[in-house]
Scaffold this active site. Structure first.
Site, mmCIF file in Angstrom:
data_model
loop_
_atom_site.group_PDB
_atom_site.id
_atom_site.type_symbol
_atom_site.label_atom_id
_atom_site.label_comp_id
_atom_site.label_asym_id
_atom_site.label_seq_id
_atom_site.Cartn_x
_atom_site.Cartn_y
_atom_site.Cartn_z
ATOM 1 N N ARG A 63 0.838 -1.192 0.000
ATOM 2 C CA ARG A 63 0.000 0.000 0.000
ATOM 3 C C ARG A 63 0.882 1.255 0.000
ATOM 4 O O ARG A 63 2.092 1.177 0.163
ATOM 5 C CB ARG A 63 -0.928 -0.002 1.226
ATOM 6 N N GLY A 64 0.202 2.420 -0.130
ATOM 7 C CA GLY A 64 0.929 3.674 -0.247
ATOM 8 C C GLY A 64 1.226 3.917 -1.709
ATOM 9 O O GLY A 64 1.564 2.980 -2.454
ATOM 10 N N ALA A 65 1.095 5.182 -2.126
ATOM 11 C CA ALA A 65 1.101 5.500 -3.559
ATOM 12 C C ALA A 65 2.331 4.982 -4.318
ATOM 13 O O ALA A 65 2.188 4.256 -5.308
ATOM 14 C CB ALA A 65 0.928 7.008 -3.726
ATOM 15 N N ARG A 106 -7.035 0.017 -7.256
ATOM 16 C CA ARG A 106 -7.258 1.146 -6.344
ATOM 17 C C ARG A 106 -7.239 2.420 -7.207
ATOM 18 O O ARG A 106 -6.282 2.635 -7.944
ATOM 19 C CB ARG A 106 -6.164 1.232 -5.257
ATOM 20 N N GLN A 213 -2.986 2.938 9.834
ATOM 21 C CA GLN A 213 -1.648 2.933 9.227
ATOM 22 C C GLN A 213 -0.644 3.701 10.087
ATOM 23 O O GLN A 213 0.548 3.379 10.080
ATOM 24 C CB GLN A 213 -1.687 3.560 7.824
ATOM 25 N N ASP A 254 -1.281 10.965 -2.380
ATOM 26 C CA ASP A 254 -1.683 9.933 -3.346
ATOM 27 C C ASP A 254 -1.883 10.499 -4.737
ATOM 28 O O ASP A 254 -1.744 9.787 -5.730
ATOM 29 C CB ASP A 254 -2.960 9.239 -2.870
ATOM 30 N N ASN A 264 -4.804 12.700 -0.004
ATOM 31 C CA ASN A 264 -4.033 11.811 0.876
ATOM 32 C C ASN A 264 -5.038 11.120 1.791
ATOM 33 O O ASN A 264 -6.255 11.341 1.701
ATOM 34 C CB ASN A 264 -2.981 12.626 1.659
ATOM 35 N N LYS A 265 -4.533 10.286 2.672
ATOM 36 C CA LYS A 265 -5.379 9.485 3.556
ATOM 37 C C LYS A 265 -6.470 10.322 4.226
ATOM 38 O O LYS A 265 -6.216 11.454 4.645
ATOM 39 C CB LYS A 265 -4.485 8.826 4.608
HETATM 40 O O1 MRU Z 1 -4.759 3.510 1.902
HETATM 41 P P1 MRU Z 1 -3.266 3.635 1.956
HETATM 42 O O2 MRU Z 1 -2.677 3.090 3.204
HETATM 43 O O3 MRU Z 1 -2.617 3.087 0.708
HETATM 44 O O4 MRU Z 1 -3.024 5.202 1.960
HETATM 45 C C1 MRU Z 1 -1.710 5.678 1.939
HETATM 46 C C2 MRU Z 1 -1.603 7.136 2.077
HETATM 47 O O5 MRU Z 1 -2.557 7.854 2.092
HETATM 48 C C3 MRU Z 1 -0.213 7.686 2.094
HETATM 49 O O6 MRU Z 1 -0.136 8.817 2.908
HETATM 50 C C4 MRU Z 1 0.157 8.082 0.661
HETATM 51 O O7 MRU Z 1 0.013 6.995 -0.208
HETATM 52 C C5 MRU Z 1 1.523 8.614 0.565
HETATM 53 S S1 MRU Z 1 2.732 7.375 0.659
HETATM 54 C C6 MRU Z 1 4.179 8.086 0.161
#
Ligand code: MRU
Length: 367
Positions: A63-65, A106, A213, A254, A264-265
């Site tokens: 996970r994470g962008a 996603r 997270q 993201d 973002n989250k």
């Molecule tokens: O749903 P997730 O855990 O994939 O969400 C991740 C985030 O929102 C992070 O802050 C974002 O991807 C930045 S990671 C460099």
């Protein structure tokens, strides 16, 4: 200026296991840390087909962008390699299907479609060559994205560290560390780099409901790195700011629109508003692959909606009555006007507006 090779030489492993790495050649597999099992177990799983990869992205095992972009790059290899011995038209048809399939895993993080588009361009450049060579070229492109990501994160860390003074209390939301990149991280990369430069920091970690997270992953990374950190509930952010504990907020992203609006989250937007109310700088750290210059503003960013169960059963047991209606957007959009600066691998974007973004990122999108 440091060359790519110099930068590579600077890179060292930041955590005991990389977030993801390819094992072997074209017939190999993608190993990922299963992030759903942290912080209790640090376990790698091996993905050998595109369906397993799709499942891993959609359930947030990876996970994470940036990490989902890198995983998707390798996922293309998993998805098309079965056509390596056929003809080129079959391979290209399979590539189109795999790209469409993975893109739907996603929707919000643009790094995913960015990586898939790169793979399509890589395949087109190899048109006319035997399919086996095209597949090998796709693996090489996935490796190139992986190596570039490591270098970009180090550069983000270096640029961002200059914004954090010695003794700063920093608040972060969600997880943007080594777990979401090939190495080091974006927002946490800035914190790691500031610490490496000798600055004393104290990090406040939002737990980041509903999937935690912050509590499960950011807190874990900071404990591993030995950085002083305090876990707080999301609802405490305004209060700790008023108590004077926070001098800067830094988060990942993201998708960043051409005007700087940043997805973002979920919960990031309210943290940014709290920071604005307390005149605390709010920073976003993200590589250029997270910018989507094809959209004018955050209004066009697709927001992933996730299952109600993540909220009603978030702690391994039911915490809400059966039958309650639930709304569960996974991301929100923070308007550019409350973002003090965006840190990318090319430098610090300040002020955050379309002109400045075009200047720093617009002309540099590669390849
Ligand atoms: O749903 P997730 O855990 O994939 O969400 C991740 C985030 O929102 C992070 O802050 C974002 O991807 C930045 S990671 C460099």
């Amino acid at each position: 200026m440091a060359t790519y090779a110099d930068q590579q030489a600077e890179i060292t492993e930041h955590q005991s296991l990389p977030t993801l790495h390819w094992i072997g050649d074209v017939d190999g597999s993608l190993a990922i840390i299963d992030q759903t099992r942290l912080p209790l177990e640090l376990v790698e799983i091996e993905l050998t087909d595109v369906d397993a990869l799709w499942e891993a992205i959609s359930t947030l095992r990876v996970r994470g962008a940036p990490a989902i972009g890198l995983a998707a790059g390798y996922g293309v290899v998993l998805g098309v390699r079965g056509a390596a011995e056929g003809d080129e038209a079959d391979l290209m048809a399979r590539l189109r299907k795999v790209v469409e399939y993975l893109a739907a895993s996603r929707p919000t993080a643009v790094n995913l479609s960015w990586a898939l588009a790169r793979q399509v361009r890589a395949a087109k450049k190899l048109a006319g060559r035997p399919p086996r060579e095209i597949v090998a070229g796709l693996l090489a492109e996935a490796h190139a994205m992986y190596e570039e990501d490591r270098v970009m994160c180090r550069a983000i860390g270096r640029h961002g560290a200059e914004l954090l003074a010695d003794g700063t209390g920093v608040l972060t939301h969600c997880n943007a560390g080594a777990l979401v990149t090939a190495d080091y991280g974006t927002a946490l990369g800035v914190i790691f780099a500031a610490r490496a430069a000798g600055k004393r920091l104290h990090v406040y970690v939002d737990e980041t409901r509903p999937l935690l997270q912050g509590a499960r992953l950011t807190a874990w990374e900071l404990v591993q790195a030995g950085i002083p950190a305090t876990l707080i509930c999301d609802s405490m952010a305004a209060s700790v700011m008023r108590e004077g504990r926070i001098q800067a907020v830094i988060v990942g992203a993201d998708r960043i629109a051409a005007n700087g609006d940043t997805a973002n989250k979920i919960g990031t937007y309210q943290v940014a508003l709290c920071a604005a109310a307390h005149d605390i700088p709010f920073y976003v750290a993200a590589p250029s692959s997270t910018f989507d210059l094809s959209i004018a503003s955050g209004a066009e960013i697709p927001i992933e909606q996730r299952q109600a169960r993540e909220i009603t059963h978030g702690f391994g047991r039911q915490t809400a009555p059966t039958g309650i209606d639930v709304y569960n957007p996974a991301f929100d959009v923070t308007p550019a006007r409350v973002i003090r600066a965006i840190i990318c691998e090319h430098g610090v974007i300040d002020p955050v507006n379309a002109e400045q973004i075009a200047k720093v990122v617009g002309t540099l999108r590669v390849p």
